[in-house]
Write a protein that holds these residues in place. Structure first.
Motif, PDB file in Angstrom:
ATOM      1  N   TYR A   1      -0.323   0.970 -34.290  1.00 46.28           N
ATOM      2  CA  TYR A   1      -0.421   0.912 -32.831  1.00 46.28           C
ATOM      3  C   TYR A   1      -0.429  -0.508 -32.288  1.00 46.28           C
ATOM      4  CZ  TYR A   1      -1.247   5.920 -32.863  1.00 46.28           C
ATOM      5  OH  TYR A   1      -1.110   7.272 -33.030  1.00 46.28           O
ATOM      6  N   ASP A   2      -0.189  -1.487 -33.160  1.00 48.66           N
ATOM      7  CA  ASP A   2      -0.104  -2.897 -32.754  1.00 48.66           C
ATOM      8  C   ASP A   2      -1.342  -3.295 -31.940  1.00 48.66           C
ATOM      9  OD1 ASP A   2       1.022  -5.416 -32.600  1.00 48.66           O
ATOM     10  OD2 ASP A   2       2.161  -4.969 -30.778  1.00 48.66           O
ATOM     11  N   ILE A   3      -2.522  -3.025 -32.505  1.00 47.14           N
ATOM     12  CA  ILE A   3      -3.784  -3.328 -31.838  1.00 47.14           C
ATOM     13  C   ILE A   3      -4.008  -4.840 -31.802  1.00 47.14           C
ATOM     14  CG2 ILE A   3      -6.277  -2.972 -31.842  1.00 47.14           C
ATOM     15  CD1 ILE A   3      -4.740  -0.405 -31.426  1.00 47.14           C
ATOM     16  N   ASN A   4      -4.367  -5.361 -30.658  1.00 49.22           N
ATOM     17  CA  ASN A   4      -4.643  -6.796 -30.497  1.00 49.22           C
ATOM     18  C   ASN A   4      -6.100  -7.061 -30.871  1.00 49.22           C
ATOM     19  OD1 ASN A   4      -4.860  -9.460 -29.818  1.00 49.22           O
ATOM     20  ND2 ASN A   4      -4.528  -9.172 -27.619  1.00 49.22           N
ATOM     21  N   MET A   5      -6.338  -7.383 -32.123  1.00 45.85           N
ATOM     22  CA  MET A   5      -7.704  -7.615 -32.580  1.00 45.85           C
ATOM     23  C   MET A   5      -8.251  -8.965 -32.125  1.00 45.85           C
ATOM     24  SD  MET A   5      -8.619  -4.841 -33.939  1.00 45.85           S
ATOM     25  CE  MET A   5     -10.167  -5.322 -34.714  1.00 45.85           C
TER      26      MET A   5
ATOM     27  N   LYS B   1     -10.539  11.385  -2.357  1.00 43.56           N
ATOM     28  CA  LYS B   1      -9.450  10.839  -3.177  1.00 43.56           C
ATOM     29  C   LYS B   1      -9.790  10.979  -4.652  1.00 43.56           C
ATOM     30  CE  LYS B   1      -7.576   7.629   0.238  1.00 43.56           C
ATOM     31  NZ  LYS B   1      -6.308   8.388   0.400  1.00 43.56           N
ATOM     32  N   PHE B   2      -8.730  10.941  -5.486  1.00 42.13           N
ATOM     33  CA  PHE B   2      -8.918  11.029  -6.932  1.00 42.13           C
ATOM     34  C   PHE B   2      -7.986  10.060  -7.628  1.00 42.13           C
ATOM     35  CE2 PHE B   2      -5.003  13.317  -6.689  1.00 42.13           C
ATOM     36  CZ  PHE B   2      -4.408  13.193  -7.937  1.00 42.13           C
ATOM     37  N   SER B   3      -8.351   9.733  -8.848  1.00 36.38           N
ATOM     38  CA  SER B   3      -7.501   8.893  -9.692  1.00 36.38           C
ATOM     39  C   SER B   3      -7.674   9.339 -11.134  1.00 36.38           C
ATOM     40  CB  SER B   3      -7.898   7.421  -9.547  1.00 36.38           C
ATOM     41  OG  SER B   3      -7.107   6.590 -10.376  1.00 36.38           O
ATOM     42  N   CYS B   4      -6.556   9.464 -11.846  1.00 37.41           N
ATOM     43  CA  CYS B   4      -6.562   9.915 -13.238  1.00 37.41           C
ATOM     44  C   CYS B   4      -5.952   8.807 -14.101  1.00 37.41           C
ATOM     45  CB  CYS B   4      -5.757  11.205 -13.365  1.00 37.41           C
ATOM     46  SG  CYS B   4      -5.657  11.858 -15.041  1.00 37.41           S
ATOM     47  N   ILE B   5      -6.732   8.290 -15.056  1.00 34.46           N
ATOM     48  CA  ILE B   5      -6.273   7.199 -15.922  1.00 34.46           C
ATOM     49  C   ILE B   5      -6.285   7.672 -17.375  1.00 34.46           C
ATOM     50  CG2 ILE B   5      -6.646   4.827 -16.674  1.00 34.46           C
ATOM     51  CD1 ILE B   5      -8.041   4.273 -14.039  1.00 34.46           C
ATOM     52  N   TYR B   6      -5.146   7.557 -18.027  1.00 34.22           N
ATOM     53  CA  TYR B   6      -4.970   7.969 -19.423  1.00 34.22           C
ATOM     54  C   TYR B   6      -5.178   6.772 -20.346  1.00 34.22           C
ATOM     55  CZ  TYR B   6      -2.334   9.023 -23.718  1.00 34.22           C
ATOM     56  OH  TYR B   6      -1.947   9.172 -25.021  1.00 34.22           O
ATOM     57  N   LEU B   7      -5.987   6.966 -21.392  1.00 32.64           N
ATOM     58  CA  LEU B   7      -6.212   5.941 -22.395  1.00 32.64           C
ATOM     59  C   LEU B   7      -5.390   6.271 -23.635  1.00 32.64           C
ATOM     60  CD1 LEU B   7      -8.907   6.189 -20.587  1.00 32.64           C
ATOM     61  CD2 LEU B   7      -9.986   4.907 -22.442  1.00 32.64           C
ATOM     62  N   ALA B   8      -4.478   5.387 -23.993  1.00 32.62           N
ATOM     63  CA  ALA B   8      -3.665   5.563 -25.197  1.00 32.62           C
ATOM     64  C   ALA B   8      -4.460   5.095 -26.419  1.00 32.62           C
ATOM     65  CB  ALA B   8      -2.367   4.759 -25.062  1.00 32.62           C
ATOM     66  N   PRO B   9      -4.023   5.469 -27.624  1.00 30.41           N
ATOM     67  CA  PRO B   9      -4.752   5.058 -28.827  1.00 30.41           C
ATOM     68  C   PRO B   9      -4.934   3.545 -28.951  1.00 30.41           C
ATOM     69  CG  PRO B   9      -3.185   6.786 -29.369  1.00 30.41           C
ATOM     70  CD  PRO B   9      -2.925   6.405 -27.932  1.00 30.41           C
TER      71      PRO B   9
END
Length: 298
Positions: free
Chosen positions: A46-50, A133-141
């Motif tokens: 996932y090319d994580i920025n450590m 109002k609403f907001s939906c935020i998706y967190l990827a791996p």
């Protein structure tokens, strides 16, 4: 596409709870060399920025959960300290945001879902957010998986809602009706100086658990009942969190749906579906301050 239909069909067919709990046991295990190798694979895949993490080496983490909920290096994210603005609560990407109309939120093109169902099924809990109002935020791996407060707030209610564990990625959001109102979730309801705010932490396939800073692990409890906890506005047992404070975390990722009372905020006009979010950056503006709700202590 045929492949997409197959993927969605598998979502319905697979034993999502059993798979998620099994993965959760591995993620919580101190498995030494095996844990370290799994973390190395994940970082590469996932090319994580450590460089952003406080602990940077795979072997620094005793469990995969420790790695997945890793703390950021000091100063990597700056919290917007303007009292008249809200900051993004997570790193992720906006799926949808806008008005709550006739008690419905937009999930994707052609799909809406119920505010009342999302918040646990109780009309009293949902009423303050009608026409808001609403907001939906998706967190990827790849994202940072701790959740922070978008503004100063006082916790009034927490609700655990059992449900399915569909994946919450864009493909599923575009194809599974009522996704966020059918998945397992933890609803947190707050009073703020500007009005009511709810933050809904939505579970998903292989999400081992959801935690809050005040109660620890909330999921997975046994059974299929909705659980509710009430908190006083002041005095012993009250919980006050400042803008930017950590409020919870996902063990293996998911989505945060936030709801706000009517006339309370306006979202950053430069952002919308598809916008990448970074914790602490400008999320919305407070329209007008209101007195905090003087509700009876629960």
């Amino acid at each position: 596409m045929v492949l997409d239909k197959i993927k969605i069909g598998l979502q319905y067919a697979m034993p999502k709870h059993a798979l998620s709990r099994l993965v959760g046991k591995f993620a919580a295990a101190e498995a030494g060399w095996f844990t370290t190798q799994a973390i190395k694979y994940f970082i590469k895949a996932y090319d994580i920025n450590m460089d952003e993490a406080k602990l940077k080496r795979p072997q620094d983490f005793a469990t995969f959960n420790d790695f997945f909920t890793r703390e950021l290096e000091d100063g990597v994210r700056t919290i917007d300290d303007n009292a008249s603005t809200l900051c993004y609560p997570v790193d992720g990407k906006i799926s949808q945001q806008g008005d709550i109309s006739q008690g419905q939120l937009i999930q994707a093109k052609g799909f809406k879902y119920s505010l009342q169902t999302l918040l646990g099924g109780d009309e009293t809990t949902a009423a303050p957010f009608q026409d808001g109002k609403f907001s939906c935020i998706y967190l990827a791996p790849t994202d940072y998986h701790r959740i922070h407060m978008p503004m100063d707030a006082t916790l009034r209610e927490m609700i655990y809602v059992p449900g399915d564990l569909f994946s919450v990625n864009p493909l599923t959001a575009n194809n599974v009706p009522n996704l966020f109102a059918r998945n397992e979730r933890v609803v947190t309801v707050f009073d703020t100086a500007a009005g009511p705010m709810a933050m809904v932490l939505v579970g998903a396939t292989i999400v081992a658990s959801i935690e809050t800073v005040w109660a620890g692990t909330i999921t997975p409890p046994a059974g299929k009942d909705v659980f509710r906890w009430h908190y006083p506005a002041s005095g012993p047992g009250s919980i006050h969190l400042k803008k930017g404070d950590e409020m919870g975390r996902f063990k293996l990722g998911s989505t945060v749906v936030s709801t706000f009372g009517p006339g309370m905020i306006e979202f950053n006009e430069t952002a919308g579906p598809g916008t990448v979010t970074r914790l602490g950056k400008h999320y919305a503006d407070v329209v007008a301050s209101q007195p905090e709700i003087d509700a009876e202590e629960s």
